[in-house]
Design a protein around this motif. Structure first.
Motif, PDB file in Angstrom:
ATOM      1  N   LYS A 149       0.664  -1.432   0.055  1.00 26.43           N
ATOM      2  CA  LYS A 149      -0.042  -0.140  -0.198  1.00 26.43           C
ATOM      3  C   LYS A 149       1.322   1.058  -0.026  1.00 26.43           C
ATOM      4  O   LYS A 149       0.867   2.211  -0.871  1.00 26.43           O
ATOM      5  N   SER A 150       2.049   1.175   0.477  1.00 28.52           N
ATOM      6  CA  SER A 150       2.884   2.406   0.927  1.00 28.52           C
ATOM      7  C   SER A 150       3.386   2.345  -0.642  1.00 28.52           C
ATOM      8  O   SER A 150       3.818   3.531  -0.640  1.00 28.52           O
ATOM      9  N   LEU A 151       3.469   1.201  -0.868  1.00 27.42           N
ATOM     10  CA  LEU A 151       4.764   1.539  -1.922  1.00 27.42           C
ATOM     11  C   LEU A 151       4.045   1.615  -3.499  1.00 27.42           C
ATOM     12  O   LEU A 151       4.594   2.917  -3.870  1.00 27.42           O
ATOM     13  N   SER A 152       3.180   1.623  -3.427  1.00 29.39           N
ATOM     14  CA  SER A 152       1.835   1.852  -4.534  1.00 29.39           C
ATOM     15  C   SER A 152       1.450   3.743  -4.368  1.00 29.39           C
ATOM     16  O   SER A 152       1.634   3.620  -5.102  1.00 29.39           O
ATOM     17  N   LEU A 153       1.396   4.361  -3.384  1.00 33.14           N
ATOM     18  CA  LEU A 153       1.967   5.736  -3.024  1.00 33.14           C
ATOM     19  C   LEU A 153       2.398   5.945  -3.185  1.00 33.14           C
ATOM     20  O   LEU A 153       2.582   7.672  -4.594  1.00 33.14           O
ATOM     21  N   LEU A 154       3.588   5.750  -1.981  1.00 31.47           N
ATOM     22  CA  LEU A 154       5.020   6.705  -2.781  1.00 31.47           C
ATOM     23  C   LEU A 154       5.694   6.474  -5.038  1.00 31.47           C
ATOM     24  O   LEU A 154       6.203   7.154  -4.744  1.00 31.47           O
ATOM     25  N   GLN A 155       4.973   5.431  -5.189  1.00 30.91           N
ATOM     26  CA  GLN A 155       5.357   5.510  -6.334  1.00 30.91           C
ATOM     27  C   GLN A 155       4.908   6.912  -6.901  1.00 30.91           C
ATOM     28  O   GLN A 155       5.300   7.548  -8.073  1.00 30.91           O
ATOM     29  N   GLN A 156       3.715   6.900  -7.379  1.00 32.62           N
ATOM     30  CA  GLN A 156       3.044   8.648  -7.607  1.00 32.62           C
ATOM     31  C   GLN A 156       4.254   9.534  -7.098  1.00 32.62           C
ATOM     32  O   GLN A 156       3.525  10.476  -7.926  1.00 32.62           O
ATOM     33  N   GLU A 157       5.464   9.574  -6.115  1.00 32.73           N
ATOM     34  CA  GLU A 157       5.537  10.688  -5.561  1.00 32.73           C
ATOM     35  C   GLU A 157       7.384  10.276  -5.847  1.00 32.73           C
ATOM     36  O   GLU A 157       7.579  11.527  -5.637  1.00 32.73           O
ATOM     37  N   THR A 158       7.370   9.513  -6.920  1.00 33.07           N
ATOM     38  CA  THR A 158       8.602   9.078  -6.681  1.00 33.07           C
ATOM     39  C   THR A 158       9.127   9.818  -8.480  1.00 33.07           C
ATOM     40  O   THR A 158       8.240   9.051  -9.132  1.00 33.07           O
ATOM     41  N   PRO A 159       9.633  11.241  -8.429  1.00 25.42           N
ATOM     42  CA  PRO A 159       9.293  11.754  -9.999  1.00 25.42           C
ATOM     43  C   PRO A 159       9.793  10.784 -11.289  1.00 25.42           C
ATOM     44  O   PRO A 159      11.395   9.806 -10.629  1.00 25.42           O
ATOM     45  N   VAL A 160      10.361  10.430 -12.006  1.00 24.31           N
ATOM     46  CA  VAL A 160      10.479   9.869 -13.020  1.00 24.31           C
ATOM     47  C   VAL A 160      10.681  10.648 -14.475  1.00 24.31           C
ATOM     48  O   VAL A 160       9.290  11.336 -14.536  1.00 24.31           O
ATOM     49  N   PRO A 161      11.355  10.515 -15.334  1.00 25.75           N
ATOM     50  CA  PRO A 161      11.979  12.044 -15.624  1.00 25.75           C
ATOM     51  C   PRO A 161      11.149  11.218 -17.343  1.00 25.75           C
ATOM     52  O   PRO A 161      11.629  11.527 -18.469  1.00 25.75           O
TER      53      PRO A 161
END
Ligand code: ZN
Length: 370
Positions: free
Chosen positions: A198-210
Protein backbone atom coordinates in the motif's frame (compact mmCIF):
# COMPACT_ATOMS: atom_id res chain seq x y z
CA UNK A 1 -8.65 -31.11 -25.90
CA UNK A 2 -5.15 -31.89 -24.79
CA UNK A 3 -2.43 -31.12 -27.27
CA UNK A 4 -0.08 -33.84 -26.24
CA UNK A 5 2.04 -36.48 -27.85
CA UNK A 6 1.93 -40.14 -26.99
CA UNK A 7 4.67 -42.63 -27.66
CA UNK A 8 4.27 -43.89 -31.21
CA UNK A 9 1.07 -41.96 -31.82
CA UNK A 10 1.02 -38.25 -32.10
CA UNK A 11 -2.07 -36.11 -32.09
CA UNK A 12 -0.25 -32.94 -32.98
CA UNK A 13 2.76 -33.50 -35.18
CA UNK A 14 4.34 -30.14 -34.48
CA UNK A 15 4.57 -30.82 -30.77
CA UNK A 16 6.10 -34.23 -31.37
CA UNK A 17 8.98 -32.66 -33.22
CA UNK A 18 9.52 -30.66 -30.07
CA UNK A 19 9.44 -33.78 -27.99
CA UNK A 20 6.79 -32.46 -25.65
CA UNK A 21 5.53 -35.82 -24.45
CA UNK A 22 2.44 -36.61 -22.43
CA UNK A 23 4.39 -37.76 -19.39
CA UNK A 24 7.44 -35.74 -20.32
CA UNK A 25 6.16 -32.22 -20.07
CA UNK A 26 6.75 -30.85 -16.59
CA UNK A 27 5.95 -27.18 -17.19
CA UNK A 28 2.65 -26.01 -15.76
CA UNK A 29 3.53 -22.35 -15.14
CA UNK A 30 5.40 -19.85 -17.26
CA UNK A 31 6.96 -16.56 -16.22
CA UNK A 32 8.23 -14.17 -18.90
CA UNK A 33 10.57 -11.31 -18.03
CA UNK A 34 11.32 -8.62 -20.60
CA UNK A 35 14.06 -6.01 -20.49
CA UNK A 36 13.09 -3.20 -22.84
CA UNK A 37 15.70 -2.59 -25.52
CA UNK A 38 18.42 -4.48 -23.63
CA UNK A 39 21.15 -5.00 -26.23
CA UNK A 40 22.59 -8.46 -26.78
CA UNK A 41 25.98 -6.76 -26.89
CA UNK A 42 25.85 -6.08 -23.12
CA UNK A 43 24.12 -9.37 -22.31
CA UNK A 44 26.89 -11.40 -23.99
CA UNK A 45 29.80 -9.03 -23.67
CA UNK A 46 29.14 -6.88 -20.61
CA UNK A 47 30.30 -3.28 -20.41
CA UNK A 48 31.19 -1.81 -23.82
CA UNK A 49 34.17 0.45 -23.19
CA UNK A 50 33.60 2.50 -26.34
CA UNK A 51 30.13 3.53 -25.14
CA UNK A 52 31.35 4.42 -21.66
CA UNK A 53 33.98 6.67 -23.29
CA UNK A 54 31.17 8.95 -24.47
CA UNK A 55 30.91 10.27 -20.94
CA UNK A 56 34.51 9.57 -19.92
CA UNK A 57 36.77 10.23 -22.90
CA UNK A 58 40.22 9.85 -21.31
CA UNK A 59 41.68 6.78 -19.63
CA UNK A 60 41.85 8.68 -16.35
CA UNK A 61 38.15 9.61 -16.58
CA UNK A 62 37.21 6.10 -17.61
CA UNK A 63 38.79 4.24 -14.70
CA UNK A 64 37.23 6.68 -12.27
CA UNK A 65 33.68 5.86 -13.31
CA UNK A 66 31.65 3.68 -10.97
CA UNK A 67 30.59 1.58 -13.96
CA UNK A 68 34.19 0.80 -14.90
CA UNK A 69 35.10 -0.13 -11.34
CA UNK A 70 32.07 -2.39 -10.97
CA UNK A 71 31.72 -3.96 -14.39
CA UNK A 72 35.04 -3.86 -16.20
CA UNK A 73 37.03 -7.10 -16.72
CA UNK A 74 39.50 -8.26 -19.34
CA UNK A 75 37.29 -10.76 -21.22
CA UNK A 76 33.68 -10.56 -22.47
CA UNK A 77 32.87 -13.62 -20.34
CA UNK A 78 34.14 -11.97 -17.16
CA UNK A 79 32.48 -8.66 -18.03
CA UNK A 80 29.06 -10.20 -18.62
CA UNK A 81 29.31 -12.12 -15.36
CA UNK A 82 30.14 -8.91 -13.54
CA UNK A 83 27.16 -7.15 -15.14
CA UNK A 84 24.58 -9.95 -14.95
CA UNK A 85 25.93 -12.52 -12.48
CA UNK A 86 22.67 -14.38 -11.97
CA UNK A 87 21.91 -14.69 -15.68
CA UNK A 88 25.35 -16.17 -16.36
CA UNK A 89 26.10 -18.18 -13.24
CA UNK A 90 22.65 -19.67 -12.72
CA UNK A 91 20.17 -19.19 -15.58
CA UNK A 92 22.60 -19.94 -18.42
CA UNK A 93 23.93 -22.89 -16.43
CA UNK A 94 20.48 -24.33 -15.64
CA UNK A 95 19.01 -23.22 -18.99
CA UNK A 96 19.94 -21.95 -22.42
CA UNK A 97 20.63 -18.50 -23.86
CA UNK A 98 20.47 -17.47 -27.53
CA UNK A 99 21.43 -14.38 -29.49
CA UNK A 100 25.23 -14.26 -29.33
CA UNK A 101 25.74 -13.15 -32.93
CA UNK A 102 29.54 -13.43 -33.08
CA UNK A 103 29.02 -17.14 -32.27
CA UNK A 104 26.33 -17.64 -34.94
CA UNK A 105 23.29 -17.64 -32.68
CA UNK A 106 20.67 -15.09 -33.70
CA UNK A 107 17.30 -13.99 -32.36
CA UNK A 108 15.59 -11.43 -34.57
CA UNK A 109 12.40 -9.42 -34.49
CA UNK A 110 10.36 -9.92 -37.65
CA UNK A 111 8.42 -6.65 -37.49
CA UNK A 112 9.93 -3.84 -39.52
CA UNK A 113 9.58 -1.12 -36.90
CA UNK A 114 12.02 -2.26 -34.22
CA UNK A 115 10.38 -0.35 -31.40
CA UNK A 116 8.35 -1.36 -28.39
CA UNK A 117 4.67 -1.78 -29.24
CA UNK A 118 5.34 -3.83 -32.39
CA UNK A 119 7.93 -5.86 -30.44
CA UNK A 120 5.75 -6.73 -27.45
CA UNK A 121 2.84 -7.41 -29.77
CA UNK A 122 4.94 -9.76 -31.92
CA UNK A 123 6.23 -11.49 -28.81
CA UNK A 124 2.75 -11.98 -27.32
CA UNK A 125 0.61 -12.57 -30.43
CA UNK A 126 3.21 -14.52 -32.42
CA UNK A 127 3.09 -12.33 -35.48
CA UNK A 128 4.23 -8.96 -36.79
CA UNK A 129 1.38 -6.86 -38.14
CA UNK A 130 3.29 -4.01 -39.75
CA UNK A 131 0.21 -2.80 -41.61
CA UNK A 132 -1.75 -2.31 -38.36
CA UNK A 133 0.71 -1.96 -35.47
CA UNK A 134 2.85 1.00 -36.34
CA UNK A 135 3.17 3.28 -33.33
CA UNK A 136 3.78 3.26 -29.58
CA UNK A 137 0.46 5.00 -28.93
CA UNK A 138 -1.77 3.51 -26.23
CA UNK A 139 -4.23 1.99 -28.70
CA UNK A 140 -5.90 -1.32 -27.83
CA UNK A 141 -4.19 -4.19 -29.63
CA UNK A 142 -6.68 -5.61 -32.18
CA UNK A 143 -5.03 -9.05 -31.92
CA UNK A 144 -5.42 -11.47 -29.00
CA UNK A 145 -2.30 -12.54 -27.12
CA UNK A 146 -0.99 -15.87 -25.93
CA UNK A 147 -1.84 -14.66 -22.42
CA UNK A 148 -5.53 -14.57 -23.35
CA UNK A 149 -5.26 -17.84 -25.29
CA UNK A 150 -3.73 -19.68 -22.34
CA UNK A 151 -6.29 -18.28 -19.94
CA UNK A 152 -9.16 -19.43 -22.17
CA UNK A 153 -7.76 -22.87 -22.98
CA UNK A 154 -6.78 -23.64 -19.39
CA UNK A 155 -10.07 -22.25 -18.00
CA UNK A 156 -8.25 -19.90 -15.69
CA UNK A 157 -9.72 -16.92 -13.84
CA UNK A 158 -8.35 -13.54 -14.94
CA UNK A 159 -6.30 -13.37 -11.73
CA UNK A 160 -4.17 -16.34 -12.85
CA UNK A 161 -2.72 -14.59 -15.92
CA UNK A 162 -0.98 -11.39 -14.91
CA UNK A 163 1.19 -8.64 -16.37
CA UNK A 164 3.24 -6.19 -14.33
CA UNK A 165 4.93 -3.56 -16.48
CA UNK A 166 6.88 -0.37 -15.97
CA UNK A 167 5.60 1.05 -19.26
CA UNK A 168 1.92 2.03 -19.12
CA UNK A 169 1.21 1.24 -22.78
CA UNK A 170 1.68 -2.48 -22.07
CA UNK A 171 -1.87 -2.50 -20.70
CA UNK A 172 -3.08 -1.79 -24.27
CA UNK A 173 -0.76 -4.35 -25.85
CA UNK A 174 -1.12 -7.51 -23.78
CA UNK A 175 -4.82 -8.14 -24.44
CA UNK A 176 -7.30 -7.16 -27.14
CA UNK A 177 -10.11 -7.06 -24.59
CA UNK A 178 -9.49 -5.06 -21.41
CA UNK A 179 -9.92 -7.16 -18.27
CA UNK A 180 -9.39 -10.53 -19.93
CA UNK A 181 -6.27 -10.87 -17.79
CA UNK A 182 -4.80 -8.97 -14.83
CA UNK A 183 -2.66 -5.98 -15.78
CA UNK A 184 -0.80 -3.45 -13.66
CA UNK A 185 1.27 -1.05 -15.75
CA UNK A 186 2.78 2.41 -15.67
CA UNK A 187 1.86 4.43 -12.59
CA UNK A 188 -1.33 2.46 -12.01
CA UNK A 189 -2.00 1.97 -8.29
CA UNK A 190 -1.40 -1.56 -7.00
CA UNK A 191 -3.90 -3.05 -4.59
CA UNK A 192 -2.69 -5.54 -2.03
CA UNK A 193 -3.54 -6.37 1.58
CA UNK A 194 0.13 -5.83 2.41
CA UNK A 195 0.74 -2.53 4.25
CA UNK A 196 4.15 -2.28 2.59
CA UNK A 197 2.61 -2.62 -0.88
CA UNK A 198 0.00 0.00 0.00
CA UNK A 199 2.84 2.37 0.90
CA UNK A 200 4.81 1.55 -2.24
CA UNK A 201 1.73 2.08 -4.39
CA UNK A 202 1.37 5.58 -2.95
CA UNK A 203 5.10 6.25 -3.07
CA UNK A 204 5.40 5.40 -6.77
CA UNK A 205 3.12 8.38 -7.50
CA UNK A 206 5.50 10.65 -5.60
CA UNK A 207 8.75 9.29 -7.00
CA UNK A 208 9.74 11.56 -9.87
CA UNK A 209 10.20 9.70 -13.13
CA UNK A 210 11.87 11.56 -15.99
CA UNK A 211 9.69 9.79 -18.57
CA UNK A 212 6.03 9.68 -19.59
CA UNK A 213 3.73 6.87 -18.45
CA UNK A 214 6.62 4.86 -17.01
CA UNK A 215 7.44 3.90 -13.44
CA UNK A 216 10.72 2.75 -12.02
CA UNK A 217 11.38 -0.98 -12.36
CA UNK A 218 11.78 -1.34 -8.58
CA UNK A 219 8.04 -0.75 -8.10
CA UNK A 220 7.12 -3.05 -10.96
CA UNK A 221 9.20 -5.82 -9.49
CA UNK A 222 8.03 -5.43 -5.90
CA UNK A 223 4.38 -5.44 -6.99
CA UNK A 224 4.93 -8.41 -9.29
CA UNK A 225 6.66 -10.42 -6.57
CA UNK A 226 3.92 -9.64 -4.04
CA UNK A 227 1.32 -10.71 -6.60
CA UNK A 228 3.20 -13.87 -7.49
CA UNK A 229 3.39 -14.98 -3.86
CA UNK A 230 -0.22 -14.06 -3.09
CA UNK A 231 -2.13 -15.08 -6.23
CA UNK A 232 0.15 -17.73 -7.74
CA UNK A 233 -0.50 -16.88 -11.39
CA UNK A 234 -0.10 -19.68 -13.94
CA UNK A 235 1.25 -17.30 -16.55
CA UNK A 236 2.97 -14.03 -15.76
CA UNK A 237 4.74 -11.28 -17.67
CA UNK A 238 7.07 -8.90 -15.83
CA UNK A 239 8.20 -6.09 -18.14
CA UNK A 240 11.11 -3.85 -17.11
CA UNK A 241 11.78 -0.61 -18.95
CA UNK A 242 14.56 1.50 -17.45
CA UNK A 243 17.37 0.07 -19.60
CA UNK A 244 15.65 1.56 -22.66
CA UNK A 245 14.81 4.89 -21.05
CA UNK A 246 18.33 5.57 -19.80
CA UNK A 247 19.73 4.57 -23.18
CA UNK A 248 17.53 7.11 -24.97
CA UNK A 249 18.83 9.67 -22.49
CA UNK A 250 22.41 8.68 -23.39
CA UNK A 251 23.21 7.62 -19.82
CA UNK A 252 25.22 4.49 -20.43
CA UNK A 253 26.25 4.07 -16.80
CA UNK A 254 22.59 4.06 -15.79
CA UNK A 255 21.78 1.53 -18.51
CA UNK A 256 24.35 -0.78 -16.96
CA UNK A 257 22.89 -0.13 -13.49
CA UNK A 258 19.40 -0.97 -14.79
CA UNK A 259 20.63 -4.23 -16.31
CA UNK A 260 22.46 -5.14 -13.12
CA UNK A 261 19.34 -4.43 -11.03
CA UNK A 262 17.16 -6.41 -13.42
CA UNK A 263 19.58 -9.31 -13.03
CA UNK A 264 19.16 -9.07 -9.26
CA UNK A 265 15.37 -9.09 -9.69
CA UNK A 266 15.73 -12.27 -11.75
CA UNK A 267 17.67 -13.82 -8.90
CA UNK A 268 15.03 -12.89 -6.33
CA UNK A 269 12.27 -14.09 -8.67
CA UNK A 270 14.04 -17.39 -9.27
CA UNK A 271 14.48 -17.87 -5.53
CA UNK A 272 10.76 -17.19 -4.97
CA UNK A 273 9.81 -19.71 -7.68
CA UNK A 274 12.09 -22.38 -6.25
CA UNK A 275 10.83 -21.90 -2.69
CA UNK A 276 7.14 -22.27 -3.62
CA UNK A 277 5.77 -25.78 -4.20
CA UNK A 278 3.27 -24.34 -6.71
CA UNK A 279 6.18 -23.34 -8.97
CA UNK A 280 9.19 -25.47 -8.01
CA UNK A 281 10.18 -27.98 -10.69
CA UNK A 282 7.27 -27.07 -12.96
CA UNK A 283 7.92 -23.51 -14.04
CA UNK A 284 9.61 -22.22 -17.18
CA UNK A 285 11.25 -18.81 -17.06
CA UNK A 286 11.76 -16.95 -20.34
CA UNK A 287 13.82 -13.76 -20.42
CA UNK A 288 14.00 -11.62 -23.56
CA UNK A 289 13.76 -8.11 -25.05
CA UNK A 290 11.23 -6.30 -27.26
CA UNK A 291 13.87 -4.90 -29.63
CA UNK A 292 17.58 -4.24 -29.91
CA UNK A 293 19.29 -0.93 -30.56
CA UNK A 294 22.11 0.58 -32.59
CA UNK A 295 25.47 -1.16 -32.65
CA UNK A 296 27.76 1.86 -32.68
CA UNK A 297 28.78 4.76 -30.47
CA UNK A 298 26.64 6.92 -32.77
CA UNK A 299 23.50 4.78 -32.66
CA UNK A 300 23.35 2.76 -29.40
CA UNK A 301 20.94 5.24 -27.86
CA UNK A 302 18.37 4.65 -30.58
CA UNK A 303 16.37 1.94 -32.24
CA UNK A 304 13.74 1.86 -34.96
CA UNK A 305 13.30 1.13 -38.63
CA UNK A 306 16.41 2.91 -39.82
CA UNK A 307 18.79 1.82 -37.04
CA UNK A 308 21.08 -1.07 -37.98
CA UNK A 309 21.00 -3.76 -35.33
CA UNK A 310 17.72 -2.72 -33.69
CA UNK A 311 16.13 -5.97 -34.87
CA UNK A 312 18.72 -8.04 -32.98
CA UNK A 313 17.50 -9.47 -29.68
CA UNK A 314 18.31 -12.40 -27.37
CA UNK A 315 16.47 -14.80 -25.15
CA UNK A 316 17.14 -17.10 -22.23
CA UNK A 317 15.00 -20.06 -21.17
CA UNK A 318 15.29 -22.02 -17.93
CA UNK A 319 12.80 -24.87 -17.89
CA UNK A 320 12.39 -28.34 -16.45
CA UNK A 321 11.55 -29.37 -20.05
CA UNK A 322 14.58 -27.87 -21.76
CA UNK A 323 17.73 -29.93 -21.61
CA UNK A 324 19.92 -27.54 -23.59
CA UNK A 325 22.49 -25.78 -21.43
CA UNK A 326 24.62 -22.69 -21.78
CA UNK A 327 24.85 -20.86 -25.08
CA UNK A 328 22.53 -22.05 -27.83
CA UNK A 329 24.30 -24.13 -30.48
CA UNK A 330 25.79 -21.94 -33.20
CA UNK A 331 24.04 -21.24 -36.49
CA UNK A 332 20.55 -21.10 -35.10
CA UNK A 333 18.18 -18.45 -36.44
CA UNK A 334 15.37 -17.80 -34.00
CA UNK A 335 12.63 -15.18 -34.24
CA UNK A 336 10.60 -13.14 -31.78
CA UNK A 337 7.39 -14.36 -33.43
CA UNK A 338 8.14 -17.90 -32.15
CA UNK A 339 7.90 -17.00 -28.47
CA UNK A 340 4.08 -16.97 -28.19
CA UNK A 341 3.77 -20.49 -29.64
CA UNK A 342 6.62 -21.61 -27.37
CA UNK A 343 4.78 -20.37 -24.29
CA UNK A 344 1.63 -22.19 -25.47
CA UNK A 345 3.56 -25.41 -26.19
CA UNK A 346 5.19 -25.30 -22.76
CA UNK A 347 1.68 -25.21 -21.29
CA UNK A 348 0.59 -28.12 -23.50
CA UNK A 349 -1.33 -25.98 -25.99
CA UNK A 350 -1.15 -25.60 -29.77
CA UNK A 351 -1.02 -21.89 -30.54
CA UNK A 352 -2.11 -22.47 -34.15
CA UNK A 353 -5.63 -22.77 -32.77
CA UNK A 354 -5.58 -19.04 -32.10
CA UNK A 355 -3.15 -17.88 -34.78
CA UNK A 356 -2.21 -20.23 -37.62
CA UNK A 357 0.20 -17.59 -38.95
CA UNK A 358 2.22 -17.30 -35.75
CA UNK A 359 5.87 -18.38 -35.69
CA UNK A 360 6.42 -22.04 -34.76
CA UNK A 361 7.57 -22.98 -31.25
CA UNK A 362 11.31 -22.71 -30.65
CA UNK A 363 13.10 -26.04 -31.02
CA UNK A 364 14.17 -26.16 -27.40
CA UNK A 365 13.49 -29.82 -26.63
CA UNK A 366 15.98 -31.72 -28.79
CA UNK A 367 16.91 -34.30 -26.16
CA UNK A 368 13.30 -35.30 -25.53
CA UNK A 369 12.74 -36.14 -29.22
CA UNK A 370 15.24 -39.00 -29.14
ZN1 ZN B 1 12.98 2.82 -26.78
Amino acid sequence: MHMRCFTGACAIAALCTLGVAAQGRKTERVVIVTMDGARWQEVFGGLDESLLRDAAPTDTDLVKTAAYRRFWAATPEARREALMPFLWRTLARDGVIAGNRPRGSTVTVSNGYRFSYPGYSELLTGQAHDDVIRSNDAIRNPFPSVLQFARRKLNLPASKVATFASWGVLSSIVENKAGDTTVNAGLQPYESPSPLMKSLSLLQQETPVPWDNIRHDAYTFDFALDYLKREQPTLMLIAFDEMDDWAHDGKYELVLDALHRADHYLEVLWGALQSDAFYRGRTTLIVTADHGRGRTTGTWRRHGQSVDGADEIWLAIASPDVTMRGEWAPNSALFQNQIAATIAALLGLDYREQNPDAGRPLPVWPAASK
